[in-house]
Design a protein around this motif. Structure first.
Motif, PDB file in Angstrom:
ATOM      1  N   LEU A  49       0.817  -1.212   0.000  1.00  0.00           N
ATOM      2  CA  LEU A  49       0.000   0.000   0.000  1.00  0.00           C
ATOM      3  C   LEU A  49       0.852   1.263   0.000  1.00  0.00           C
ATOM      4  O   LEU A  49       0.380   2.325  -0.398  1.00  0.00           O
ATOM      5  CB  LEU A  49      -0.957  -0.016   1.191  1.00  0.00           C
ATOM      6  CG  LEU A  49      -1.992  -1.149   1.178  1.00  0.00           C
ATOM      7  CD1 LEU A  49      -2.834  -1.101   2.444  1.00  0.00           C
ATOM      8  CD2 LEU A  49      -2.861  -1.079  -0.063  1.00  0.00           C
ATOM      9  N   VAL A  50       2.101   1.149   0.421  1.00  0.00           N
ATOM     10  CA  VAL A  50       3.016   2.296   0.396  1.00  0.00           C
ATOM     11  C   VAL A  50       3.244   2.761  -1.043  1.00  0.00           C
ATOM     12  O   VAL A  50       3.488   3.939  -1.291  1.00  0.00           O
ATOM     13  CB  VAL A  50       4.357   1.920   1.066  1.00  0.00           C
ATOM     14  CG1 VAL A  50       5.401   2.990   0.888  1.00  0.00           C
ATOM     15  CG2 VAL A  50       4.134   1.634   2.530  1.00  0.00           C
ATOM     16  N   SER A  51       3.119   1.857  -2.005  1.00  0.00           N
ATOM     17  CA  SER A  51       3.383   2.208  -3.400  1.00  0.00           C
ATOM     18  C   SER A  51       2.418   3.248  -3.936  1.00  0.00           C
ATOM     19  O   SER A  51       2.687   3.894  -4.946  1.00  0.00           O
ATOM     20  CB  SER A  51       3.345   0.964  -4.292  1.00  0.00           C
ATOM     21  OG  SER A  51       2.027   0.484  -4.409  1.00  0.00           O
ATOM     22  N   PHE A  52       1.289   3.450  -3.276  1.00  0.00           N
ATOM     23  CA  PHE A  52       0.318   4.437  -3.736  1.00  0.00           C
ATOM     24  C   PHE A  52       0.624   5.842  -3.234  1.00  0.00           C
ATOM     25  O   PHE A  52      -0.071   6.784  -3.589  1.00  0.00           O
ATOM     26  CB  PHE A  52      -1.098   4.027  -3.321  1.00  0.00           C
ATOM     27  CG  PHE A  52      -1.592   2.833  -4.078  1.00  0.00           C
ATOM     28  CD1 PHE A  52      -2.079   2.974  -5.361  1.00  0.00           C
ATOM     29  CD2 PHE A  52      -1.537   1.571  -3.525  1.00  0.00           C
ATOM     30  CE1 PHE A  52      -2.526   1.880  -6.080  1.00  0.00           C
ATOM     31  CE2 PHE A  52      -1.982   0.469  -4.226  1.00  0.00           C
ATOM     32  CZ  PHE A  52      -2.479   0.624  -5.508  1.00  0.00           C
ATOM     33  N   ILE A  53       1.655   6.008  -2.417  1.00  0.00           N
ATOM     34  CA  ILE A  53       2.081   7.330  -1.973  1.00  0.00           C
ATOM     35  C   ILE A  53       3.012   7.889  -3.045  1.00  0.00           C
ATOM     36  O   ILE A  53       4.031   7.266  -3.359  1.00  0.00           O
ATOM     37  CB  ILE A  53       2.818   7.259  -0.614  1.00  0.00           C
ATOM     38  CG1 ILE A  53       1.911   6.655   0.452  1.00  0.00           C
ATOM     39  CG2 ILE A  53       3.305   8.640  -0.198  1.00  0.00           C
ATOM     40  CD1 ILE A  53       2.618   6.379   1.759  1.00  0.00           C
ATOM     41  N   PRO A  54       2.672   9.038  -3.617  1.00  0.00           N
ATOM     42  CA  PRO A  54       3.517   9.575  -4.692  1.00  0.00           C
ATOM     43  C   PRO A  54       4.960   9.797  -4.235  1.00  0.00           C
ATOM     44  O   PRO A  54       5.214  10.212  -3.108  1.00  0.00           O
ATOM     45  CB  PRO A  54       2.852  10.914  -5.032  1.00  0.00           C
ATOM     46  CG  PRO A  54       1.456  10.782  -4.551  1.00  0.00           C
ATOM     47  CD  PRO A  54       1.520   9.878  -3.354  1.00  0.00           C
ATOM     48  N   THR A  58       7.176   5.177  -4.705  1.00  0.00           N
ATOM     49  CA  THR A  58       7.954   4.732  -5.863  1.00  0.00           C
ATOM     50  C   THR A  58       9.387   4.414  -5.464  1.00  0.00           C
ATOM     51  O   THR A  58       9.928   3.376  -5.847  1.00  0.00           O
ATOM     52  CB  THR A  58       7.946   5.818  -6.954  1.00  0.00           C
ATOM     53  OG1 THR A  58       6.595   6.119  -7.296  1.00  0.00           O
ATOM     54  CG2 THR A  58       8.709   5.373  -8.179  1.00  0.00           C
ATOM     55  N   ILE A  59       9.983   5.287  -4.677  1.00  0.00           N
ATOM     56  CA  ILE A  59      11.375   5.079  -4.251  1.00  0.00           C
ATOM     57  C   ILE A  59      11.488   3.823  -3.389  1.00  0.00           C
ATOM     58  O   ILE A  59      12.388   2.996  -3.591  1.00  0.00           O
ATOM     59  CB  ILE A  59      11.896   6.318  -3.497  1.00  0.00           C
ATOM     60  CG1 ILE A  59      12.028   7.490  -4.466  1.00  0.00           C
ATOM     61  CG2 ILE A  59      13.226   6.024  -2.817  1.00  0.00           C
ATOM     62  CD1 ILE A  59      12.288   8.815  -3.803  1.00  0.00           C
ATOM     63  N   LEU A  60      10.572   3.650  -2.439  1.00  0.00           N
ATOM     64  CA  LEU A  60      10.628   2.471  -1.578  1.00  0.00           C
ATOM     65  C   LEU A  60      10.407   1.186  -2.362  1.00  0.00           C
ATOM     66  O   LEU A  60      11.067   0.175  -2.103  1.00  0.00           O
ATOM     67  CB  LEU A  60       9.602   2.578  -0.451  1.00  0.00           C
ATOM     68  CG  LEU A  60       9.987   3.512   0.683  1.00  0.00           C
ATOM     69  CD1 LEU A  60       8.834   3.664   1.669  1.00  0.00           C
ATOM     70  CD2 LEU A  60      11.225   3.026   1.393  1.00  0.00           C
ATOM     71  N   MET A  61       9.501   1.200  -3.332  1.00  0.00           N
ATOM     72  CA  MET A  61       9.260  -0.015  -4.112  1.00  0.00           C
ATOM     73  C   MET A  61      10.474  -0.369  -4.969  1.00  0.00           C
ATOM     74  O   MET A  61      10.763  -1.543  -5.178  1.00  0.00           O
ATOM     75  CB  MET A  61       8.009   0.138  -4.970  1.00  0.00           C
ATOM     76  CG  MET A  61       6.724   0.244  -4.169  1.00  0.00           C
ATOM     77  SD  MET A  61       6.502  -0.991  -2.876  1.00  0.00           S
ATOM     78  CE  MET A  61       5.980  -2.379  -3.822  1.00  0.00           C
TER      79      MET A  61
END
Length: 89
Positions: A49-54, A58-61
């Motif tokens: 769900l972190v991937s939906f944070i602009p 993206t950086i974490l994924m």
């Protein structure tokens, strides 16, 4: 007033619809791959769900995507690379 608002902001509803559709399709298509990857490195799939944070998501994924698998099995199952914690050959 309604005609003025419709003429000025009439494009926002279709744009919002396309953005919502894109987010749903993104999650539906990439979700299983990322959850499997997160399990491979020993993290819960809820971190997807972190991937939906602009930007931050993206950086974490990307960071989690290039991280090496945990050697051996973890709570989510065996290592898909078949590495039992020994040396890489």
């Amino acid at each position: 007033i309604q005609e003025t608002l419709s003429a000025s902001y009439g494009y926002l509803l279709p744009l919002a619809g396309w953005l919502l559709l894109t987010a749903v399709l993104y999650g539906w298509i990439t979700g299983p791959w990322y959850v499997r990857r997160l399990h491979d490195i020993g993290m819960s799939g809820w971190y997807y769900l972190v991937s939906f944070i602009p930007l931050v998501g993206t950086i974490l994924m990307i960071v989690w995507g290039v991280k090496d698998s945990q050697p051996g099995s973890n709570q989510y199952g065996p290592n898909p690379k078949g590495i039992d914690g020994g040396m890489y050959y």
